[in-house]
Design a protein around this motif. Structure first.
Motif, PDB file in Angstrom:
ATOM      1  N   GLN A 112       0.830  -1.204   0.000  1.00 14.32           N
ATOM      2  CA  GLN A 112       0.000   0.000   0.000  1.00 14.32           C
ATOM      3  C   GLN A 112       0.864   1.253   0.000  1.00 14.32           C
ATOM      4  N   ALA A 113       1.928   1.235   0.806  1.00 13.58           N
ATOM      5  CA  ALA A 113       2.812   2.399   0.882  1.00 13.58           C
ATOM      6  C   ALA A 113       3.497   2.642  -0.456  1.00 13.58           C
ATOM      7  N   GLN A 114       3.939   1.583  -1.105  1.00 10.38           N
ATOM      8  CA  GLN A 114       4.576   1.741  -2.413  1.00 10.38           C
ATOM      9  C   GLN A 114       3.565   2.212  -3.459  1.00 10.38           C
ATOM     10  N   GLY A 115       2.317   1.752  -3.337  1.00  3.93           N
ATOM     11  CA  GLY A 115       1.279   2.205  -4.248  1.00  3.93           C
ATOM     12  C   GLY A 115       0.977   3.681  -4.084  1.00  3.93           C
ATOM     13  N   GLU A 116       0.996   4.159  -2.845  1.00  3.43           N
ATOM     14  CA  GLU A 116       0.771   5.578  -2.584  1.00  3.43           C
ATOM     15  C   GLU A 116       1.899   6.427  -3.165  1.00  3.43           C
TER      16      GLU A 116
END
Length: 209
Positions: A112-116
């Motif tokens: 999720q953090a990498q997607g953000e």
């Protein structure tokens, strides 16, 4: 009466040779039956994960220079620049050693953090369209090339990791791997895999300036 000297039975060396041959044949048969597949595939999963880490770290290393370059031409885009900085900070704050492979919740948080960060970078790229001087800046063009290459390598690393996990998980759930897993490798658990969080998530995003 003269006694003959005692000697070892003539078949003793032959028996040793037969035992050694039997052991070698057993080892060969066990290897052929896939006894080493599970630890081998597990190591490949770890190696593939290391490449995922490396490529995400490479992207994170590019972000500060990219932000500074854009800031020099578009200081008024403070909100977008701040979003990129915060997304990078969140992505790099998550510990990403091998232990994350055994923690599904943490792996999901990492995704999720990498997607953000990917979303924030996309917005930053859209901003650049409004600044012709920025788009022609040599430093910016270099960063463009590096970022695009990194996104492609991330896509490849993720694909290889997904395939490695699928192969490992299949091995421990099917015959004969399932038997070897229950007997010898019960401490090696099923691995969590990346989940697509958006349409065409397995493809590298287009980095257009």
């Amino acid at each position: 009466m003269q006694t003959l000297p005692q000697t070892l039975p003539i078949y003793a060396p032959l028996r040793s040779v037969r035992q050694l041959t039997a052991l070698l044949m057993l080892a060969f048969l066990l290897t052929g039956c896939g006894i080493n597949n599970i630890p081998t595939y597990d190591e490949k999963v770890k190696a593939a994960w290391s490449q995922v880490e490396n490529q995400y770290q490479r992207r994170a290393d590019l972000v500060p220079n990219l932000v500074e370059t854009v800031k020099g031409f578009a200081t008024q885009e403070k909100e977008t620049l701040t979003a990129v900085i915060e997304a990078r900070s969140k992505a790099t704050s998550i510990q990403v050693d091998e232990s994350i492979l055994n923690n599904p919740q943490k792996l999901k948080q990492f995704q999720q953090a990498q997607g953000e960060l990917s979303s924030a970078l996309s917005r930053l790229m859209a901003v650049s369209e409004r600044y012709p001087d920025l788009k022609s800046n040599q430093n910016f063009l270099t960063l463009q090339s590096q970022l695009e290459g990194t996104e492609n390598r991330i896509a490849v690393a993720r694909r290889d990791f997904i395939q490695s996990v699928e192969r490992y998980n299949t091995e421990i759930r099917t015959f004969p791997g399932k038997i070897w897993h229950s007997i010898l490798y019960s401490d090696l658990e099923r691995r969590e895999n990346f989940e697509a969080t958006a349409e065409n998530a397995d493809e590298a995003p287009k980095v257009e300036f």
